[in-house]
Design a protein around this motif. Structure first.
Motif, short mmCIF file in Angstrom:
data_model
loop_
_atom_site.label_atom_id
_atom_site.label_comp_id
_atom_site.label_asym_id
_atom_site.label_seq_id
_atom_site.Cartn_x
_atom_site.Cartn_y
_atom_site.Cartn_z
N ARG A 17 0.82 -1.22 0.00
CA ARG A 17 0.00 0.00 0.00
C ARG A 17 0.85 1.27 0.00
O ARG A 17 0.52 2.24 -0.67
CB ARG A 17 -0.91 0.00 1.22
N THR A 18 1.91 1.25 0.73
CA THR A 18 2.75 2.44 0.81
C THR A 18 3.81 2.49 -0.29
O THR A 18 4.44 3.51 -0.50
CB THR A 18 3.47 2.50 2.16
N GLY A 19 3.99 1.36 -0.95
CA GLY A 19 5.06 1.27 -1.94
C GLY A 19 6.39 0.87 -1.34
O GLY A 19 7.39 0.76 -2.06
N GLY A 20 6.40 0.61 -0.05
CA GLY A 20 7.64 0.28 0.61
C GLY A 20 8.14 -1.12 0.34
O GLY A 20 9.33 -1.40 0.53
N SER A 21 7.26 -1.99 -0.09
CA SER A 21 7.65 -3.37 -0.39
C SER A 21 7.14 -3.76 -1.76
O SER A 21 6.01 -3.46 -2.12
CB SER A 21 7.06 -4.32 0.66
N THR A 22 7.99 -4.45 -2.48
CA THR A 22 7.60 -4.99 -3.78
C THR A 22 7.95 -6.47 -3.82
O THR A 22 8.84 -6.93 -3.08
CB THR A 22 8.28 -4.27 -4.95
N TYR A 23 7.30 -7.16 -4.70
CA TYR A 23 7.46 -8.62 -4.77
C TYR A 23 7.31 -9.00 -6.24
O TYR A 23 6.28 -8.75 -6.83
CB TYR A 23 6.38 -9.26 -3.90
N ASN A 24 8.36 -9.58 -6.79
CA ASN A 24 8.34 -9.96 -8.19
C ASN A 24 8.36 -11.47 -8.34
O ASN A 24 8.98 -12.18 -7.55
CB ASN A 24 9.57 -9.38 -8.91
N ALA A 25 7.73 -11.92 -9.40
CA ALA A 25 7.85 -13.32 -9.75
C ALA A 25 9.30 -13.61 -10.13
O ALA A 25 10.00 -12.73 -10.64
CB ALA A 25 6.93 -13.64 -10.92
N ASP A 26 9.73 -14.82 -9.89
CA ASP A 26 11.14 -15.17 -10.12
C ASP A 26 11.58 -14.91 -11.56
O ASP A 26 12.70 -14.46 -11.81
CB ASP A 26 11.38 -16.63 -9.77
N SER A 27 10.69 -15.17 -12.50
CA SER A 27 11.07 -15.03 -13.90
C SER A 27 11.28 -13.58 -14.32
O SER A 27 11.90 -13.30 -15.33
CB SER A 27 10.02 -15.68 -14.79
N GLU A 28 10.76 -12.64 -13.50
CA GLU A 28 10.86 -11.24 -13.86
C GLU A 28 11.86 -10.47 -13.00
O GLU A 28 12.11 -9.29 -13.27
CB GLU A 28 9.49 -10.55 -13.75
N LYS A 29 12.40 -11.13 -12.01
CA LYS A 29 13.33 -10.43 -11.13
C LYS A 29 14.50 -9.87 -11.92
O LYS A 29 15.12 -10.55 -12.71
CB LYS A 29 13.82 -11.36 -10.03
N GLY A 30 14.77 -8.61 -11.67
CA GLY A 30 15.87 -7.93 -12.35
C GLY A 30 15.48 -7.31 -13.66
O GLY A 30 16.21 -6.50 -14.21
N ARG A 31 14.30 -7.69 -14.19
CA ARG A 31 13.86 -7.12 -15.47
C ARG A 31 12.66 -6.19 -15.29
O ARG A 31 12.54 -5.19 -15.99
CB ARG A 31 13.49 -8.22 -16.45
N PHE A 32 11.78 -6.55 -14.38
CA PHE A 32 10.55 -5.78 -14.19
C PHE A 32 10.60 -5.04 -12.85
O PHE A 32 11.05 -5.60 -11.85
CB PHE A 32 9.33 -6.70 -14.19
N ASN A 82 11.91 -4.22 -18.71
CA ASN A 82 13.14 -4.11 -19.49
C ASN A 82 13.57 -5.48 -19.99
O ASN A 82 13.11 -6.51 -19.49
CB ASN A 82 14.25 -3.50 -18.64
N SER A 83 14.45 -5.47 -20.96
CA SER A 83 14.99 -6.72 -21.52
C SER A 83 13.86 -7.70 -21.87
O SER A 83 13.89 -8.87 -21.49
CB SER A 83 15.97 -7.37 -20.53
N LEU A 84 12.89 -7.20 -22.56
CA LEU A 84 11.71 -8.01 -22.86
C LEU A 84 12.04 -9.17 -23.78
O LEU A 84 12.91 -9.08 -24.65
CB LEU A 84 10.63 -7.12 -23.48
N LYS A 85 11.30 -10.26 -23.57
CA LYS A 85 11.49 -11.48 -24.33
C LYS A 85 10.17 -11.83 -25.03
O LYS A 85 9.10 -11.45 -24.55
CB LYS A 85 11.87 -12.63 -23.39
N PRO A 86 10.23 -12.58 -26.11
CA PRO A 86 8.97 -12.97 -26.77
C PRO A 86 8.01 -13.68 -25.82
O PRO A 86 6.78 -13.52 -25.96
CB PRO A 86 9.46 -13.90 -27.88
#
Length: 122
Positions: A51-66, A82-86
């Motif tokens: 809610r505050t934006g203080g924490s984010t959580y990415n799926a493993d496949s997108e970590k470092g790209r999204f 970033n670094s988008l894939k088909p």
């Protein structure tokens, strides 16, 4: 109401930024998530932000790209890709949850946007 925008056609390796604008509710009271659905596949978790934006959580496949971010003053959540894939080709949905912070489970989201199509060409 959630309105997602920013989808389009991009070449592999490129970047795209999605936005999701909320209206009608107290935006800062909702955790936000992004999901996607590729043709012929189920809905897949992409990432979430508290809610505050203080924490984010990415799926493993997108970590470092999204990257997910939000601006509560503008009632908007963002997804920078970033670094988008088909294989990132899908309809991307934003969603809002009243009760669960940074959840990866679609069932725990109460409101959904209409989706925006992202197509990544090889």
């Amino acid at each position: 109401q959630l309105q997602a925008s920013g989808g389009g056609l991009v070449q592999a390796g490129g970047s795209l930024g999605l936005s999701c604008a909320a209206s009608g509710r107290t935006f800062s009271s909702y955790a936000m998530g992004w999901f996607r659905q590729a043709p012929g596949k189920g809905r897949e978790f992409v990432g979430a932000i508290s809610r505050t934006g203080g924490s984010t959580y990415n799926a493993d496949s997108e970590k470092g790209r999204f990257t997910i971010s939000r601006d509560n003053a503008k009632d908007t959540v963002y997804l920078q890709m970033n670094s988008l894939k088909p294989e990132d080709t899908a309809v991307y949905y934003c969603a809002a949850s009243r009760s669960y912070d940074s959840s990866r489970y679609a069932i725990q989201y109460d409101y959904w946007g209409q989706g925006t199509l992202v197509t990544v060409s090889s």
